[in-house]
Design a protein around this motif. Structure first.
Motif, PDB file in Angstrom:
ATOM      1  N   LEU A   1       0.815  -1.205   0.000  1.00  0.00           N
ATOM      2  CA  LEU A   1       0.000   0.000   0.000  1.00  0.00           C
ATOM      3  C   LEU A   1       0.853   1.262   0.000  1.00  0.00           C
ATOM      4  O   LEU A   1       0.394   2.334  -0.428  1.00  0.00           O
ATOM      5  CB  LEU A   1      -0.924   0.005   1.225  1.00  0.00           C
ATOM      6  N   PHE A   2       2.099   1.144   0.481  1.00  0.00           N
ATOM      7  CA  PHE A   2       2.956   2.325   0.620  1.00  0.00           C
ATOM      8  C   PHE A   2       4.235   2.262  -0.222  1.00  0.00           C
ATOM      9  O   PHE A   2       4.857   3.287  -0.472  1.00  0.00           O
ATOM     10  CB  PHE A   2       3.330   2.513   2.095  1.00  0.00           C
ATOM     11  N   SER A   3       4.631   1.067  -0.633  1.00  0.00           N
ATOM     12  CA  SER A   3       5.914   0.933  -1.322  1.00  0.00           C
ATOM     13  C   SER A   3       5.909   1.546  -2.720  1.00  0.00           C
ATOM     14  O   SER A   3       6.932   2.005  -3.211  1.00  0.00           O
ATOM     15  CB  SER A   3       6.316  -0.543  -1.411  1.00  0.00           C
ATOM     16  N   GLY A   4       4.742   1.586  -3.388  1.00  0.00           N
ATOM     17  CA  GLY A   4       4.675   2.118  -4.738  1.00  0.00           C
ATOM     18  C   GLY A   4       5.071   3.575  -4.813  1.00  0.00           C
ATOM     19  O   GLY A   4       5.933   3.971  -5.607  1.00  0.00           O
ATOM     20  N   ILE A   5       4.450   4.416  -3.988  1.00  0.00           N
ATOM     21  CA  ILE A   5       4.760   5.840  -4.001  1.00  0.00           C
ATOM     22  C   ILE A   5       6.188   6.080  -3.520  1.00  0.00           C
ATOM     23  O   ILE A   5       6.861   7.025  -3.938  1.00  0.00           O
ATOM     24  CB  ILE A   5       3.743   6.628  -3.136  1.00  0.00           C
ATOM     25  N   ASN A   6       6.674   5.193  -2.649  1.00  0.00           N
ATOM     26  CA  ASN A   6       8.054   5.284  -2.169  1.00  0.00           C
ATOM     27  C   ASN A   6       9.028   5.030  -3.311  1.00  0.00           C
ATOM     28  O   ASN A   6      10.014   5.753  -3.489  1.00  0.00           O
ATOM     29  CB  ASN A   6       8.257   4.280  -1.039  1.00  0.00           C
ATOM     30  N   ILE A   7       8.756   4.001  -4.111  1.00  0.00           N
ATOM     31  CA  ILE A   7       9.611   3.679  -5.254  1.00  0.00           C
ATOM     32  C   ILE A   7       9.611   4.820  -6.256  1.00  0.00           C
ATOM     33  O   ILE A   7      10.658   5.231  -6.768  1.00  0.00           O
ATOM     34  CB  ILE A   7       9.141   2.368  -5.912  1.00  0.00           C
ATOM     35  N   PHE A   8       8.413   5.374  -6.548  1.00  0.00           N
ATOM     36  CA  PHE A   8       8.349   6.486  -7.501  1.00  0.00           C
ATOM     37  C   PHE A   8       9.107   7.703  -6.980  1.00  0.00           C
ATOM     38  O   PHE A   8       9.793   8.395  -7.744  1.00  0.00           O
ATOM     39  CB  PHE A   8       6.900   6.874  -7.789  1.00  0.00           C
ATOM     40  N   ALA A   9       8.988   7.974  -5.681  1.00  0.00           N
ATOM     41  CA  ALA A   9       9.664   9.140  -5.112  1.00  0.00           C
ATOM     42  C   ALA A   9      11.178   9.033  -5.269  1.00  0.00           C
ATOM     43  O   ALA A   9      11.853  10.021  -5.618  1.00  0.00           O
ATOM     44  CB  ALA A   9       9.296   9.288  -3.633  1.00  0.00           C
ATOM     45  N   THR A  10      11.741   7.841  -5.038  1.00  0.00           N
ATOM     46  CA  THR A  10      13.190   7.687  -5.173  1.00  0.00           C
ATOM     47  C   THR A  10      13.626   7.799  -6.629  1.00  0.00           C
ATOM     48  O   THR A  10      14.634   8.454  -6.938  1.00  0.00           O
ATOM     49  CB  THR A  10      13.648   6.326  -4.603  1.00  0.00           C
ATOM     50  N   ILE A  11      12.876   7.192  -7.555  1.00  0.00           N
ATOM     51  CA  ILE A  11      13.241   7.271  -8.970  1.00  0.00           C
ATOM     52  C   ILE A  11      13.027   8.690  -9.498  1.00  0.00           C
ATOM     53  O   ILE A  11      13.794   9.173 -10.345  1.00  0.00           O
ATOM     54  CB  ILE A  11      12.439   6.239  -9.790  1.00  0.00           C
ATOM     55  N   ARG A  12      12.022   9.391  -8.995  1.00  0.00           N
ATOM     56  CA  ARG A  12      11.797  10.791  -9.377  1.00  0.00           C
ATOM     57  C   ARG A  12      12.995  11.651  -8.986  1.00  0.00           C
ATOM     58  O   ARG A  12      13.462  12.491  -9.781  1.00  0.00           O
ATOM     59  CB  ARG A  12      10.535  11.304  -8.700  1.00  0.00           C
ATOM     60  N   MET A  13      13.523  11.453  -7.790  1.00  0.00           N
ATOM     61  CA  MET A  13      14.685  12.226  -7.357  1.00  0.00           C
ATOM     62  C   MET A  13      15.912  11.902  -8.204  1.00  0.00           C
ATOM     63  O   MET A  13      16.700  12.778  -8.543  1.00  0.00           O
ATOM     64  CB  MET A  13      14.975  11.951  -5.874  1.00  0.00           C
ATOM     65  N   MET A  14      16.066  10.630  -8.573  1.00  0.00           N
ATOM     66  CA  MET A  14      17.173  10.245  -9.456  1.00  0.00           C
ATOM     67  C   MET A  14      17.034  10.904 -10.819  1.00  0.00           C
ATOM     68  O   MET A  14      18.009  11.361 -11.418  1.00  0.00           O
ATOM     69  CB  MET A  14      17.226   8.728  -9.612  1.00  0.00           C
ATOM     70  N   THR A  15      15.800  10.940 -11.328  1.00  0.00           N
ATOM     71  CA  THR A  15      15.544  11.544 -12.633  1.00  0.00           C
ATOM     72  C   THR A  15      15.932  13.019 -12.648  1.00  0.00           C
ATOM     73  O   THR A  15      16.432  13.533 -13.650  1.00  0.00           O
ATOM     74  CB  THR A  15      14.058  11.395 -12.997  1.00  0.00           C
ATOM     75  N   TYR A  16      15.740  13.679 -11.533  1.00  0.00           N
ATOM     76  CA  TYR A  16      16.083  15.092 -11.426  1.00  0.00           C
ATOM     77  C   TYR A  16      17.536  15.311 -11.002  1.00  0.00           C
ATOM     78  O   TYR A  16      17.945  16.425 -10.691  1.00  0.00           O
ATOM     79  CB  TYR A  16      15.155  15.795 -10.432  1.00  0.00           C
ATOM     80  N   GLY A  17      18.319  14.217 -10.983  1.00  0.00           N
ATOM     81  CA  GLY A  17      19.734  14.333 -10.648  1.00  0.00           C
ATOM     82  C   GLY A  17      20.004  14.515  -9.169  1.00  0.00           C
ATOM     83  O   GLY A  17      21.069  14.999  -8.786  1.00  0.00           O
ATOM     84  N   LYS A  18      19.045  14.114  -8.328  1.00  0.00           N
ATOM     85  CA  LYS A  18      19.198  14.282  -6.884  1.00  0.00           C
ATOM     86  C   LYS A  18      19.058  12.939  -6.175  1.00  0.00           C
ATOM     87  O   LYS A  18      18.412  12.826  -5.137  1.00  0.00           O
ATOM     88  CB  LYS A  18      18.161  15.280  -6.358  1.00  0.00           C
TER      89      LYS A  18
END
Length: 397
Positions: free
Chosen positions: A356-373
């Motif tokens: 229920l919570f891991s999906g948004i967590n995974i997206f948040a980490t990949i989103r930060m990587m995408t932005y170079g952070k």
């Protein structure tokens, strides 16, 4: 640059774009599970437990985000230079790790608590699969780069080919020829060689994608940025390996091989659900990184809104399916009248709450990587893992 990465995405177009990535990750999970399925049914739970102990990834996700951003900045030559550098570095690193792994597999297995037949199974499976470690690493790297190259369907075809090879050879070597655990390892090696080496041939020749392997030069800052950007992936996999290893040590002590086998089943089945989250996030990261590199921040906000909509609905559906279908899934690995079956079903239903919570967590980490952070998401992952370790130690003592 007029490419698919520059198109205006509606929610429907986005789902169509990321669908091959989702299927690719699910299929990767499925063919990773097949070894466990055949081993648990035709070799035994001791061998099955050994796979979980020995199967314990950063360049692909972190590097593809940098390459996508560079493409968005209108620098295709630089993007290909970075792409080539990352691939060549992965090959060198994989070869070194393969050699080290073959020497270290026995002492590490002993450290994790394996002994007797379980220890020998770990060593056997580990030494054979280390043969294709470089190809396995390349396969993971190219999963991300196929999307960046706007060839997700080709990436899916490669993964399906590798997976089918693994599945067919699993059946042949284990069920028909009776090679046992060694057969599972050899089948895995053959599948990974296809998944890792075919993309080398494709990208090294003239092709219709945005990327091509060619000459490059050492660029320490890009490699450091790739590693830093992918640090959350590294921390996620390292923390999972460490926590699972600690679980295994305790399980061997209190529940024996039944406990390890039950957790192995839970881990294999959760790969399928997590694969959906990773597939969507990895597929989205390419247009997101391209828009960010092009400084088209309004598109970034629209893509993020689509992601939040997806992760508000998908986890509820996945947990419902996990709770209802867990007996059917576990039945493939263990007999319904066994202790392992009962432990795995109850454990999977409880473990599934994390979906229920891991999906948004995974997206948040990949989103930060995408932005170079990626260093920020890496730090968050590290702190989360550290908290889990402290909790484990409290329960341990």
């Amino acid at each position: 640059m007029d490419t698919k990465l520059a198109q205006h995405f509606t929610y429907g177009k986005l789902l169509k774009f990321v669908f091959p990535s989702i299927v690719m990750m699910i299929f990767t999970s499925i063919y990773s599970v097949v070894d466990g399925l055949f081993v648990s049914n035709f070799v035994g739970k001791t061998a099955f437990a050994s796979i979980n102990l020995i199967m314990g990834f950063m360049m692909g996700t972190g590097g593809s985000a940098i390459v996508a951003k560079t493409l968005g900045e209108g620098k295709p030559e630089k993007a290909n230079e970075y792409f080539s550098l990352i691939v060549y570095t992965t090959i060198i690193g994989g070869l070194i790790l393969s050699i080290l792994g073959m020497f270290l597999v026995r002492p590490v297995s002993i450290l994790l608590g394996a002994e007797g037949e379980l220890l020998e199974n770990c060593v056997l499976y580990g030494r054979i699969t280390f043969i294709s470690l470089t190809a396995f690493m390349l396969q993971n790297v190219f999963q991300s780069f196929f999307v960046t190259a706007t060839k997700p369907k080709l990436g899916l075809a490669v993964i399906v080919s590798a997976g089918v090879t693994n599945m067919v050879l699993d059946y042949l070597f284990i069920a028909v020829l009776g090679f046992g655990l060694a057969g599972a390892a050899i089948a895995t090696v053959c599948g990974e060689l296809i998944g890792g080496l075919f993309p080398i041939f494709y990208f090294s020749r003239k092709n219709s994608s945005l990327l091509k392997l060619g000459r490059t030069k050492f660029n320490g800052s890009i490699l450091l940025k790739t590693c830093t950007n992918g640090s959350s992936e590294l921390m996620t996999n390292l923390s999972s390996s460490v926590v699972n290893s600690l679980y295994n040590i305790q399980l061997l002590k209190f529940t024996g091989e039944d406990g390890v086998a039950a957790v192995s089943i839970i881990m294999y089945l959760q790969f399928l659900c997590i694969g959906i989250y990773f597939g969507f996030s990895m597929g989205l990261s390419t247009p997101l990184g391209y828009a960010y590199g092009d400084r088209n921040f309004s598109v970034c906000r629209v893509l993020e809104k689509y992601a939040y909509r997806f992760f508000a609905i998908a986890p509820i559906i996945l947990y419902g399916c996990t709770y209802l279908l867990s007996p059917i899934g576990v039945r493939f690995f263990a007999s319904p009248d066994s202790t392992v079956f009962d432990m795995a079903v109850s454990g999977l239903r409880l473990y599934g709450l994390g979906f229920l919570f891991s999906g948004i967590n995974i997206f948040a980490t990949i989103r930060m990587m995408t932005y170079g952070k990626g260093y920020i998401s890496g730090m968050i992952t590290f702190l989360r893992s550290f908290a889990l370790l402290l909790l484990f130690l409290q329960l341990r003592y």
